[in-house]
Write a protein that holds these residues in place. Structure first.
Motif, short mmCIF file in Angstrom:
data_model
loop_
_atom_site.label_atom_id
_atom_site.label_comp_id
_atom_site.label_asym_id
_atom_site.label_seq_id
_atom_site.Cartn_x
_atom_site.Cartn_y
_atom_site.Cartn_z
N PRO A 167 8.54 -10.04 17.50
CA PRO A 167 7.22 -10.89 17.59
C PRO A 167 6.18 -8.93 17.80
O PRO A 167 5.00 -9.50 18.50
N HIS A 168 6.72 -8.15 16.85
CA HIS A 168 5.42 -7.04 17.49
C HIS A 168 5.03 -7.16 16.14
O HIS A 168 3.68 -6.44 15.41
N ALA A 169 5.20 -7.79 14.88
CA ALA A 169 4.84 -8.43 13.85
C ALA A 169 3.41 -8.49 13.50
O ALA A 169 2.75 -8.88 14.66
N GLY A 170 2.43 -7.76 13.03
CA GLY A 170 1.23 -7.32 12.99
C GLY A 170 0.47 -6.34 13.92
O GLY A 170 -0.22 -6.03 13.73
N GLY A 171 1.46 -5.63 14.52
CA GLY A 171 1.52 -4.28 15.27
C GLY A 171 1.12 -2.81 14.36
O GLY A 171 1.27 -3.04 13.34
N LEU A 172 0.64 -1.89 14.62
CA LEU A 172 0.35 -0.04 14.50
C LEU A 172 1.86 0.36 14.60
O LEU A 172 1.96 0.38 15.89
N PHE A 173 2.42 0.65 13.94
CA PHE A 173 3.59 1.41 13.65
C PHE A 173 3.82 3.21 13.61
O PHE A 173 2.85 3.36 12.44
N VAL A 212 11.35 -0.38 9.85
CA VAL A 212 9.98 -0.80 10.69
C VAL A 212 10.31 -2.20 10.95
O VAL A 212 11.15 -2.97 10.19
N PRO A 213 10.19 -2.09 12.62
CA PRO A 213 10.80 -3.45 12.75
C PRO A 213 9.40 -4.51 13.39
O PRO A 213 8.86 -5.20 14.34
N ALA A 214 8.96 -4.94 11.38
CA ALA A 214 7.85 -6.23 11.93
C ALA A 214 9.09 -6.57 10.22
O ALA A 214 8.77 -5.19 8.87
N SER A 215 8.89 -6.99 8.84
CA SER A 215 8.85 -7.38 8.24
C SER A 215 8.00 -7.07 7.07
O SER A 215 8.02 -7.40 6.07
N GLY A 248 0.80 -1.10 0.18
CA GLY A 248 0.25 0.34 -0.07
C GLY A 248 0.44 1.09 0.12
O GLY A 248 1.55 1.30 0.38
N SER A 249 0.35 2.41 -0.56
CA SER A 249 0.89 4.04 -0.75
C SER A 249 -0.28 5.06 0.06
O SER A 249 -1.26 4.79 0.16
N ALA A 250 0.44 6.12 0.03
CA ALA A 250 0.60 7.07 0.61
C ALA A 250 1.01 8.45 0.02
O ALA A 250 2.04 7.88 -0.85
N VAL A 251 0.61 9.58 0.31
CA VAL A 251 1.01 10.37 -0.68
C VAL A 251 0.92 12.15 -0.16
O VAL A 251 -0.03 11.69 0.40
N ASP A 252 1.67 12.31 -0.27
CA ASP A 252 2.63 13.81 1.27
C ASP A 252 2.16 14.65 0.20
O ASP A 252 1.13 14.69 -1.19
N SER A 253 1.52 16.13 1.10
CA SER A 253 1.48 17.47 0.02
C SER A 253 2.82 17.74 -0.89
O SER A 253 1.90 18.59 -1.69
N GLU A 254 3.94 17.40 -0.91
CA GLU A 254 4.32 17.64 -2.03
C GLU A 254 4.37 16.57 -2.65
O GLU A 254 5.27 16.95 -4.12
N GLY A 255 3.53 15.56 -3.04
CA GLY A 255 3.80 14.55 -4.07
C GLY A 255 4.89 13.61 -3.48
O GLY A 255 4.82 12.73 -4.79
N GLY A 256 5.17 13.40 -2.81
CA GLY A 256 5.51 11.50 -2.38
C GLY A 256 4.92 10.91 -2.20
O GLY A 256 3.46 10.92 -2.35
N LEU A 257 5.62 9.70 -2.96
CA LEU A 257 4.52 8.61 -2.66
C LEU A 257 5.42 7.90 -1.37
O LEU A 257 6.54 7.28 -2.01
N TRP A 258 4.64 7.30 -0.11
CA TRP A 258 5.43 6.05 0.89
C TRP A 258 4.89 5.10 0.24
O TRP A 258 3.80 5.00 0.54
N ASN A 259 5.60 3.80 -0.58
CA ASN A 259 5.64 2.54 -0.12
C ASN A 259 5.68 1.42 0.53
O ASN A 259 7.13 1.80 0.99
N ALA A 260 4.93 1.41 1.44
CA ALA A 260 4.95 0.04 2.58
C ALA A 260 5.58 -1.08 1.54
O ALA A 260 5.27 -1.63 0.83
N GLU A 261 7.26 -1.89 1.70
CA GLU A 261 7.42 -2.95 1.38
C GLU A 261 7.30 -4.24 1.69
O GLU A 261 7.99 -4.49 2.72
N TRP A 262 7.03 -4.87 1.35
CA TRP A 262 6.39 -6.17 1.91
C TRP A 262 7.27 -7.02 1.70
O TRP A 262 7.73 -7.56 0.51
N GLY A 263 8.02 -7.94 2.79
CA GLY A 263 9.18 -9.15 3.35
C GLY A 263 10.28 -7.78 3.23
O GLY A 263 11.38 -8.45 3.59
N SER A 264 10.85 -5.95 3.20
CA SER A 264 11.44 -6.26 3.58
C SER A 264 11.68 -4.87 4.92
O SER A 264 12.99 -4.33 4.47
N GLY A 265 10.91 -4.19 5.35
CA GLY A 265 10.84 -3.76 6.72
C GLY A 265 11.04 -2.59 6.52
O GLY A 265 11.65 -1.96 7.38
N ARG A 266 10.31 -1.89 5.43
CA ARG A 266 10.51 -0.46 5.03
C ARG A 266 9.10 0.01 4.44
O ARG A 266 9.08 -0.08 3.96
#
Length: 296
Positions: free
Chosen positions: A271-277, A235-238, A201-219
């Motif tokens: 241990p915090h996989a599945g958490g909200l960060f 992110v402390p979850a992969s 999933g992704s989000a966009v900021d007010s300057e047009g940057g795309l923030w993408n969650a990378e499944w499997g890489s923890g970032r």
């Protein structure tokens, strides 16, 4: 530049997804897809609330009418009233196909854009059996001419609404296209084929940057409007799944994650996989667009 997100809520979600910030209630909503549960968290007092769903909830949108959400359930679309638990079905989607709804988001005009994913049967290979759709204010459903998709994700829109981002996670490519009443000029935006993670999933900021969650890489990675990597949030979850801007100044990045498919050994290490960060970032988001259609 790299920053580290911190645990906010140890939700233990199997597949946390679809996170959205409501500026009116100053609350965060998200879904645990496989648990068929809608979550709500209020940072001001740390309170949480959960609603069981009749089937898996893949994505959703805030509505202009207070108290209502537009749900992207596994088999179709529905309105849901949070206080009365009233559910009003709108339409089935891809009935008879081996697919379910997946990622979705409102465009800047208040229409809900979403995609589906293929759910392989035992022994079956994953394939591009799904598609992308748009639900209009009058509840008319339109299939977008963006081709077939195996795992729809990364649906997001530029600040002016003239660009749509989307991906097939299976192919590890994020595309962008010119967007309005029609879509055109599809171009490659991000290529992750040589990376460990898959675009989620992704989000966009007010300057047009795309923030993408990378499944499997923890970032979560911020990409500039021209597709260049700019900032990395560890992110402390992969398996981070999606990010959303929240807080009073919309500069707090909230990130959902998943435990789905992780072995006992892997869970012992995270241990915090599945958490909200969450993490405060040097960028601001925009108020989440709301679906302009009304319950009938």
């Amino acid at each position: 530049m790299s920053l580290q997100a911190s645990l906010v809520l140890n939700a233990q979600n199997t597949l946390g997804e679809g996170v959205v910030w409501c500026t009116r209630s100053q609350s965060l909503y998200w879904t645990d897809i496989h648990a068929s549960v809608l979550w709500c968290y209020r940072p001001a007092d740390g309170s949480t609330r959960r609603w069981p769903m009749p089937e898996r909830l893949a994505s959703f949108a805030l509505c202009e009418d207070d108290g209502w959400l537009l749900l992207g359930l596994e088999s179709g679309l529905a309105f849901f009233h949070q206080e009365s638990d009233q559910l009003i079905r709108i339409a089935d989607v891809e009935a008879g196909l081996p697919t379910r709804l997946n990622d979705g988001a409102c465009d800047r005009q208040g229409r809900f854009v979403f995609g589906t994913l293929h759910e392989p049967m035992d022994g079956e290979a994953r394939r591009a059996a799904g598609a992308f759709y748009r639900l209009h204010k009058d509840l008319r459903l339109e299939q977008l001419p963006l081709g077939s998709v195996a795992i729809s994700n990364s649906i997001a829109f530029s600040p002016d609404g003239a660009t749509m981002y989307y991906c097939d996670s299976w192919k590890r490519l994020v595309h962008r296209c010119s967007y309005g009443d029609s879509v055109a000029d599809v171009r490659l935006h991000i290529d992750l084929t040589q990376q460990q993670g898959e675009p989620d999933g992704s989000a966009v900021d007010s300057e047009g940057g795309l923030w993408n969650a990378e499944w499997g890489s923890g970032r979560v990675v911020r990409y500039t409007p021209d597709g260049k990597q700019d900032l990395v949030i560890s992110v402390p979850a992969s398996q981070p799944t999606r990010a959303a801007f929240g807080g009073e100044r919309l500069n707090m990045l909230y990130i959902t994650s998943a435990r789905d498919g992780l072995s006992a050994e892997a869970l012992a290490k995270e241990p915090h996989a599945g958490g909200l960060f969450a993490i405060e970032v040097p960028f601001t988001g925009m108020p989440e667009p709301r679906f302009t259609g009304r319950p009938i």
